[in-house]
Design an enzyme around this catalytic site. Sequence first.
Site, mmCIF file in Angstrom:
data_model
loop_
_atom_site.group_PDB
_atom_site.id
_atom_site.type_symbol
_atom_site.label_atom_id
_atom_site.label_comp_id
_atom_site.label_asym_id
_atom_site.label_seq_id
_atom_site.Cartn_x
_atom_site.Cartn_y
_atom_site.Cartn_z
ATOM 1 N N ALA A 131 0.800 -1.221 0.000
ATOM 2 C CA ALA A 131 0.000 0.000 0.000
ATOM 3 C C ALA A 131 0.835 1.274 0.000
ATOM 4 O O ALA A 131 0.282 2.366 0.118
ATOM 5 C CB ALA A 131 -0.930 -0.004 1.213
ATOM 6 N N ASN A 197 1.699 -3.760 8.114
ATOM 7 C CA ASN A 197 2.626 -4.339 7.143
ATOM 8 C C ASN A 197 3.461 -3.279 6.437
ATOM 9 O O ASN A 197 4.600 -3.533 6.045
ATOM 10 C CB ASN A 197 1.848 -5.168 6.110
ATOM 11 C CG ASN A 197 1.375 -6.500 6.670
ATOM 12 O OD1 ASN A 197 2.157 -7.263 7.218
ATOM 13 N ND2 ASN A 197 0.096 -6.761 6.548
ATOM 14 N N HIS A 227 -1.052 6.254 4.455
ATOM 15 C CA HIS A 227 0.297 5.876 4.850
ATOM 16 C C HIS A 227 1.240 7.013 4.445
ATOM 17 O O HIS A 227 1.229 7.446 3.293
ATOM 18 C CB HIS A 227 0.725 4.580 4.150
ATOM 19 C CG HIS A 227 -0.184 3.428 4.421
ATOM 20 N ND1 HIS A 227 -0.216 2.774 5.634
ATOM 21 C CD2 HIS A 227 -1.119 2.820 3.637
ATOM 22 C CE1 HIS A 227 -1.113 1.803 5.577
ATOM 23 N NE2 HIS A 227 -1.673 1.818 4.385
#
Length: 274
Positions: A131, A197, A227
């Site tokens: 991501a 992750n 993120h």
Amino acid sequence: MRLALIGFGNIATTLLGLLQSTQKFPLENLTIVSSPGREKAIEAEALARFFDIADTLKVVSTTQDLLATRPDLVLECASHTAVKTHGVAVLAQGVDFVLASIGALSDARLELDLIQAAENAKSRLVLPAGAIGGIDLLAALRPAGNLQVTYRGIKPPNAWKGTKAEAQLDLESVQEKTVFFTGTAREAASAFPKNANVAATLALAGAGFDQTRAELVADPNAAGNIHEYSVTSPLAHYTLRVENQPSHGNAKTSVSTVYSLLREITNRIGPLAI
């Protein structure tokens, strides 16, 4: 290609749907690794939904049966436990192993075992970007040393349900952006295996698990999974922010993670890898 997927949840089924709609020719074989006792149910569903994705389709539940199907590539899209159960044996057989649950490598012993198995068998442990972006630049800066990397993961409160965040926050009543975790990437990936992750990916590409700082945030105004990270290096300084849409049916997973896995497959099937 003879492809194997470990798991048949949101990530795996979304990935199969993308493969079904984008690939011109079917796979030679698709193997799905399920939990014991669910083989028949998953096989029935897979054949109903993805009947044209491969010349043959098999559902198994053990590492031995997985390897018996002679996969060219194995993708894990299940859990940290799945990495521990299957990873070393797959790599030791000389088969490349792609991880979605990169946070599993916060277990230093497991990380070492996987890398040693890959080295001995000349296979590869593949860590997709998932991501986040800019992993190529971060990895390129690593040999210069003196990296400082700080990551922040921002998600809507409901994306943190079922995690340790519930012990610190009443997720139903969060009214403003709230930081509930600050620590190392190793601590984040270990404590939040379904949500951190990206922190693990940044750590492995850059300064390492114990040198990468991580901050996790619940934000009721976040439209999706955000993120962002900043990098300081002798060679370059940059900050990157990605605002991802959550995967349908799983608020914890950014849908771009699935497309990142698709890229790993298409780079091996097609004539051009990028």
